[in-house]
Design a protein around this motif. Structure first.
Motif, PDB file in Angstrom:
ATOM      1  N   ILE A   1       5.531   5.301   2.176  1.00 24.45           N
ATOM      2  CA  ILE A   1       5.196   6.596   2.796  1.00 24.45           C
ATOM      3  C   ILE A   1       5.947   7.699   2.051  1.00 24.45           C
ATOM      4  O   ILE A   1       7.117   7.537   1.714  1.00 24.45           O
ATOM      5  CB  ILE A   1       5.562   6.584   4.292  1.00 24.45           C
ATOM      6  CG1 ILE A   1       4.584   5.654   5.034  1.00 24.45           C
ATOM      7  CG2 ILE A   1       5.486   7.974   4.906  1.00 24.45           C
ATOM      8  CD1 ILE A   1       5.202   4.836   6.085  1.00 24.45           C
ATOM      9  N   ASN A   2       5.254   8.787   1.773  1.00 24.36           N
ATOM     10  CA  ASN A   2       5.856   9.895   1.029  1.00 24.36           C
ATOM     11  C   ASN A   2       6.645  10.821   1.956  1.00 24.36           C
ATOM     12  O   ASN A   2       6.149  11.221   3.007  1.00 24.36           O
ATOM     13  CB  ASN A   2       4.761  10.722   0.328  1.00 24.36           C
ATOM     14  CG  ASN A   2       4.069   9.931  -0.757  1.00 24.36           C
ATOM     15  OD1 ASN A   2       4.590   9.786  -1.866  1.00 24.36           O
ATOM     16  ND2 ASN A   2       2.894   9.386  -0.451  1.00 24.36           N
ATOM     17  N   LEU A   3       7.850  11.165   1.549  1.00 31.37           N
ATOM     18  CA  LEU A   3       8.648  12.144   2.288  1.00 31.37           C
ATOM     19  C   LEU A   3       8.624  13.465   1.532  1.00 31.37           C
ATOM     20  O   LEU A   3       8.496  13.483   0.304  1.00 31.37           O
ATOM     21  CB  LEU A   3      10.098  11.668   2.416  1.00 31.37           C
ATOM     22  CG  LEU A   3      10.361  10.400   3.222  1.00 31.37           C
ATOM     23  CD1 LEU A   3      11.866  10.114   3.248  1.00 31.37           C
ATOM     24  CD2 LEU A   3       9.827  10.525   4.652  1.00 31.37           C
TER      25      LEU A   3
ATOM     26  N   PHE B   1       0.838  -1.203   0.000  1.00 32.85           N
ATOM     27  CA  PHE B   1       0.000   0.000   0.000  1.00 32.85           C
ATOM     28  C   PHE B   1       0.869   1.247   0.000  1.00 32.85           C
ATOM     29  O   PHE B   1       1.988   1.228   0.494  1.00 32.85           O
ATOM     30  CB  PHE B   1      -0.868   0.050   1.266  1.00 32.85           C
ATOM     31  CG  PHE B   1      -1.987  -0.944   1.283  1.00 32.85           C
ATOM     32  CD1 PHE B   1      -3.203  -0.646   0.699  1.00 32.85           C
ATOM     33  CD2 PHE B   1      -1.819  -2.189   1.890  1.00 32.85           C
ATOM     34  CE1 PHE B   1      -4.248  -1.562   0.723  1.00 32.85           C
ATOM     35  CE2 PHE B   1      -2.850  -3.111   1.919  1.00 32.85           C
ATOM     36  CZ  PHE B   1      -4.071  -2.801   1.323  1.00 32.85           C
ATOM     37  N   GLU B   2       0.289   2.333  -0.524  1.00 31.66           N
ATOM     38  CA  GLU B   2       0.890   3.653  -0.344  1.00 31.66           C
ATOM     39  C   GLU B   2      -0.020   4.451   0.588  1.00 31.66           C
ATOM     40  O   GLU B   2      -1.233   4.515   0.364  1.00 31.66           O
ATOM     41  CB  GLU B   2       1.031   4.395  -1.676  1.00 31.66           C
ATOM     42  CG  GLU B   2       1.559   5.826  -1.483  1.00 31.66           C
ATOM     43  CD  GLU B   2       1.833   6.582  -2.784  1.00 31.66           C
ATOM     44  OE1 GLU B   2       1.501   6.055  -3.872  1.00 31.66           O
ATOM     45  OE2 GLU B   2       2.370   7.709  -2.694  1.00 31.66           O
ATOM     46  N   ALA B   3       0.570   5.040   1.623  1.00 29.69           N
ATOM     47  CA  ALA B   3      -0.197   5.890   2.544  1.00 29.69           C
ATOM     48  C   ALA B   3      -0.254   7.302   1.982  1.00 29.69           C
ATOM     49  O   ALA B   3       0.778   7.859   1.581  1.00 29.69           O
ATOM     50  CB  ALA B   3       0.469   5.898   3.915  1.00 29.69           C
TER      51      ALA B   3
ATOM     52  N   LEU C   1      11.235   2.513  -9.045  1.00 32.84           N
ATOM     53  CA  LEU C   1      11.012   3.696  -9.873  1.00 32.84           C
ATOM     54  C   LEU C   1       9.511   3.796 -10.091  1.00 32.84           C
ATOM     55  O   LEU C   1       8.892   2.839 -10.561  1.00 32.84           O
ATOM     56  CB  LEU C   1      11.715   3.464 -11.207  1.00 32.84           C
ATOM     57  CG  LEU C   1      12.159   4.649 -12.051  1.00 32.84           C
ATOM     58  CD1 LEU C   1      13.089   5.547 -11.257  1.00 32.84           C
ATOM     59  CD2 LEU C   1      12.860   4.144 -13.297  1.00 32.84           C
ATOM     60  N   LYS C   2       8.931   4.931  -9.725  1.00 28.42           N
ATOM     61  CA  LYS C   2       7.495   5.101  -9.935  1.00 28.42           C
ATOM     62  C   LYS C   2       7.257   6.046 -11.103  1.00 28.42           C
ATOM     63  O   LYS C   2       7.565   7.242 -11.016  1.00 28.42           O
ATOM     64  CB  LYS C   2       6.821   5.649  -8.666  1.00 28.42           C
ATOM     65  CG  LYS C   2       6.950   4.693  -7.476  1.00 28.42           C
ATOM     66  CD  LYS C   2       6.088   5.116  -6.314  1.00 28.42           C
ATOM     67  CE  LYS C   2       4.635   4.829  -6.559  1.00 28.42           C
ATOM     68  NZ  LYS C   2       3.819   5.031  -5.325  1.00 28.42           N
ATOM     69  N   ILE C   3       6.716   5.494 -12.165  1.00 23.41           N
ATOM     70  CA  ILE C   3       6.450   6.295 -13.360  1.00 23.41           C
ATOM     71  C   ILE C   3       5.241   7.182 -13.097  1.00 23.41           C
ATOM     72  O   ILE C   3       4.173   6.693 -12.722  1.00 23.41           O
ATOM     73  CB  ILE C   3       6.178   5.391 -14.574  1.00 23.41           C
ATOM     74  CG1 ILE C   3       7.413   4.542 -14.869  1.00 23.41           C
ATOM     75  CG2 ILE C   3       5.759   6.213 -15.787  1.00 23.41           C
ATOM     76  CD1 ILE C   3       7.214   3.569 -16.020  1.00 23.41           C
TER      77      ILE C   3
ATOM     78  N   LEU D   1      10.167   4.313   1.434  1.00 16.73           N
ATOM     79  CA  LEU D   1      10.044   5.768   1.557  1.00 16.73           C
ATOM     80  C   LEU D   1      10.118   6.370   0.165  1.00 16.73           C
ATOM     81  O   LEU D   1      11.064   6.117  -0.586  1.00 16.73           O
ATOM     82  CB  LEU D   1      11.134   6.315   2.469  1.00 16.73           C
ATOM     83  CG  LEU D   1      11.074   5.790   3.902  1.00 16.73           C
ATOM     84  CD1 LEU D   1      12.250   6.312   4.718  1.00 16.73           C
ATOM     85  CD2 LEU D   1       9.749   6.151   4.582  1.00 16.73           C
ATOM     86  N   GLU D   2       9.095   7.153  -0.186  1.00 17.28           N
ATOM     87  CA  GLU D   2       9.024   7.739  -1.521  1.00 17.28           C
ATOM     88  C   GLU D   2       9.590   9.155  -1.500  1.00 17.28           C
ATOM     89  O   GLU D   2       9.192   9.977  -0.679  1.00 17.28           O
ATOM     90  CB  GLU D   2       7.574   7.763  -2.014  1.00 17.28           C
ATOM     91  CG  GLU D   2       6.979   6.377  -2.094  1.00 17.28           C
ATOM     92  CD  GLU D   2       5.674   6.324  -2.889  1.00 17.28           C
ATOM     93  OE1 GLU D   2       5.225   7.369  -3.392  1.00 17.28           O
ATOM     94  OE2 GLU D   2       5.113   5.215  -2.984  1.00 17.28           O
ATOM     95  N   ILE D   3      10.507   9.387  -2.410  1.00 16.69           N
ATOM     96  CA  ILE D   3      11.089  10.725  -2.525  1.00 16.69           C
ATOM     97  C   ILE D   3      10.957  11.190  -3.973  1.00 16.69           C
ATOM     98  O   ILE D   3      10.906  10.369  -4.881  1.00 16.69           O
ATOM     99  CB  ILE D   3      12.580  10.736  -2.099  1.00 16.69           C
ATOM    100  CG1 ILE D   3      13.346   9.632  -2.838  1.00 16.69           C
ATOM    101  CG2 ILE D   3      12.721  10.530  -0.607  1.00 16.69           C
ATOM    102  CD1 ILE D   3      14.780   9.508  -2.436  1.00 16.69           C
TER     103      ILE D   3
ATOM    104  N   LEU E   1      11.754   6.265  -6.076  1.00 12.68           N
ATOM    105  CA  LEU E   1      11.767   7.588  -6.690  1.00 12.68           C
ATOM    106  C   LEU E   1      10.386   7.822  -7.282  1.00 12.68           C
ATOM    107  O   LEU E   1       9.973   7.135  -8.217  1.00 12.68           O
ATOM    108  CB  LEU E   1      12.866   7.688  -7.752  1.00 12.68           C
ATOM    109  CG  LEU E   1      13.134   9.105  -8.247  1.00 12.68           C
ATOM    110  CD1 LEU E   1      13.598  10.022  -7.120  1.00 12.68           C
ATOM    111  CD2 LEU E   1      14.172   9.108  -9.362  1.00 12.68           C
ATOM    112  N   ASP E   2       9.669   8.783  -6.674  1.00 14.55           N
ATOM    113  CA  ASP E   2       8.270   9.055  -7.019  1.00 14.55           C
ATOM    114  C   ASP E   2       8.194  10.062  -8.161  1.00 14.55           C
ATOM    115  O   ASP E   2       9.103  10.869  -8.346  1.00 14.55           O
ATOM    116  CB  ASP E   2       7.593   9.640  -5.767  1.00 14.55           C
ATOM    117  CG  ASP E   2       6.084   9.482  -5.770  1.00 14.55           C
ATOM    118  OD1 ASP E   2       5.531   8.961  -6.749  1.00 14.55           O
ATOM    119  OD2 ASP E   2       5.466   9.891  -4.772  1.00 14.55           O
ATOM    120  N   ASP E   3       7.105  10.016  -8.897  1.00 14.45           N
ATOM    121  CA  ASP E   3       6.844  10.970  -9.980  1.00 14.45           C
ATOM    122  C   ASP E   3       7.995  11.007 -10.984  1.00 14.45           C
ATOM    123  O   ASP E   3       8.316  12.065 -11.537  1.00 14.45           O
ATOM    124  CB  ASP E   3       6.604  12.391  -9.419  1.00 14.45           C
ATOM    125  CG  ASP E   3       5.438  12.437  -8.463  1.00 14.45           C
ATOM    126  OD1 ASP E   3       4.643  11.479  -8.448  1.00 14.45           O
ATOM    127  OD2 ASP E   3       5.313  13.428  -7.727  1.00 14.45           O
TER     128      ASP E   3
HETATM  129 MG    MG Z   1       3.893   8.748  -3.739  1.00  8.09          MG
END
Ligand code: MG
Ligand code: C2E
Ligand code: MG
Ligand code: MG
Length: 279
Positions: free
Chosen positions: A116-118, A58-60, A199-201, A148-150, A178-180
């Protein structure tokens, strides 16, 4: 600042600027109050594997449950939180809430992860690390169950400090995503240095593909991720066509409204996602 009741028309611009500043001021006050009143909480969006369509984690995502205005998403408060220095408080709250929930879900589904997004400030001033260690200990979670998403933008704010934070997290065994990806300005040498596991596209590339059916960007990003031994996640899968295309080009995982919107913990039915495969 009290509003002037008889502001002449020529003052329109000044007045609107003043309104704008006053609105931001009010929002800052409201956010401060809302934090004290525990009005912020986490919604969870499921992440699925392309291999068999199963739930893998999951992503919070932060949500503000406003007593009179209803549910408010991060687009409306994240910037003020960063400007006012409230963001580290939100990060702690998200870590506490989401890791407690992860421990609960892992009692029956032991391989799930929580993302979790930082924010940029968390990377520059990593006060959350002690709290994170403490939470891993309290809930007996293995560090590699936490992602941890950055964002690229967060890394660029202060590269030297960012690298230090990332190396500490990596040494702890926590995973990084690596988000976005693709929307910021980071270079490939940066990517090579931080070597996130995921890697998050960004979802904008998925929706652009839907418009143009130009395959080159998505293919290139997936290949790049795989060549660098990364797990590639596609965000924002809204149609079966998008799902099938990303699966065809060997993307590893996906998130999107097609399968699951972000939802509160009590609305999550793990069993449904485990028994059912693709839609
Ligand atoms: Mg995110
Ligand atoms: P993100 O981390 O890239 O999260 C993905 C966003 O896309 C979420 O928006 C999610 O609701 C949305 N989304 C997911 N699937 C779909 C889809 O199929 N279609 C569309 N159109 N959208 C989809 P949300 O929750 O509004 O969050 C926006 C951004 O706010 C996040 O982008 C993240 O950058 C930030 N954010 C959210 N929660 C936190 C938090 O706790 N801390 C920090 N620092 N940032 C957060
Ligand atoms: Mg994202
Ligand atoms: Mg995004």
């Amino acid at each position: 600042v009290a509003r002037r009741s008889s502001a002449p028309t020529v003052k329109y611009f000044d007045a609107s600027l003043e309104d704008h500043q006053r609105d931001r001021f009010n929002l800052a006050q409201e956010v401060r109050h809302a934090l004290q009143q525990n009005q912020f909480t986490a919604a969870y969006q499921a992440v699925f594997s392309f291999k068999d369509g199963s739930l893998i984690g999951f992503e919070a995502l932060a949500r503000w449950q406003h007593p009179s205005r209803g549910l408010i998403g991060p687009g409306a408060f994240m910037q003020v939180m960063e400007e006012q220095g409230f963001i580290s408080e939100l990060t702690l709250l998200m870590l506490e809430t989401a890791l407690k929930q992860l421990a609960h879900w892992r009692k029956t589904h032991s391989n799930l992860f929580m993302s979790i997004n930082l924010s940029a400030l968390d990377i520059q001033k990593p006060d959350f690390i002690d709290a994170l260690k403490n939470l891993l200990n309290i809930y007996q979670l293995t560090p590699d169950s936490v992602v941890l998403e950055i964002t690229e933008t967060a890394l660029l704010a202060d590269w030297q400090t960012a690298i230090q934070t990332i190396d500490i997290l990596r040494a702890m065994g926590v995973k990084l995503a690596l988000d976005d990806f693709g929307t910021g300005y980071s270079s490939l040498s940066y990517l090579n240095r931080i070597r996130p596991s995921t890697l998050k596209i960004d979802k904008s590339f998925v929706s652009e593909w839907s418009e143009s059916h130009d395959e080159s960007l998505l293919r290139t990003m997936v290949h790049l991720g795989h060549d660098m031994d990364m797990n590639v996640v596609a965000e924002g899968i809204e149609t079966v066509e998008e799902l099938n295309f990303l699966k065809d080009i060997n993307c590893n995982c996906y998130q999107g409204f097609l399968r699951a919107r972000p939802m509160f913990k009590d609305d999550v039915a793990l069993a449904d996602w485990f028994s059912a495969s693709k839609p």
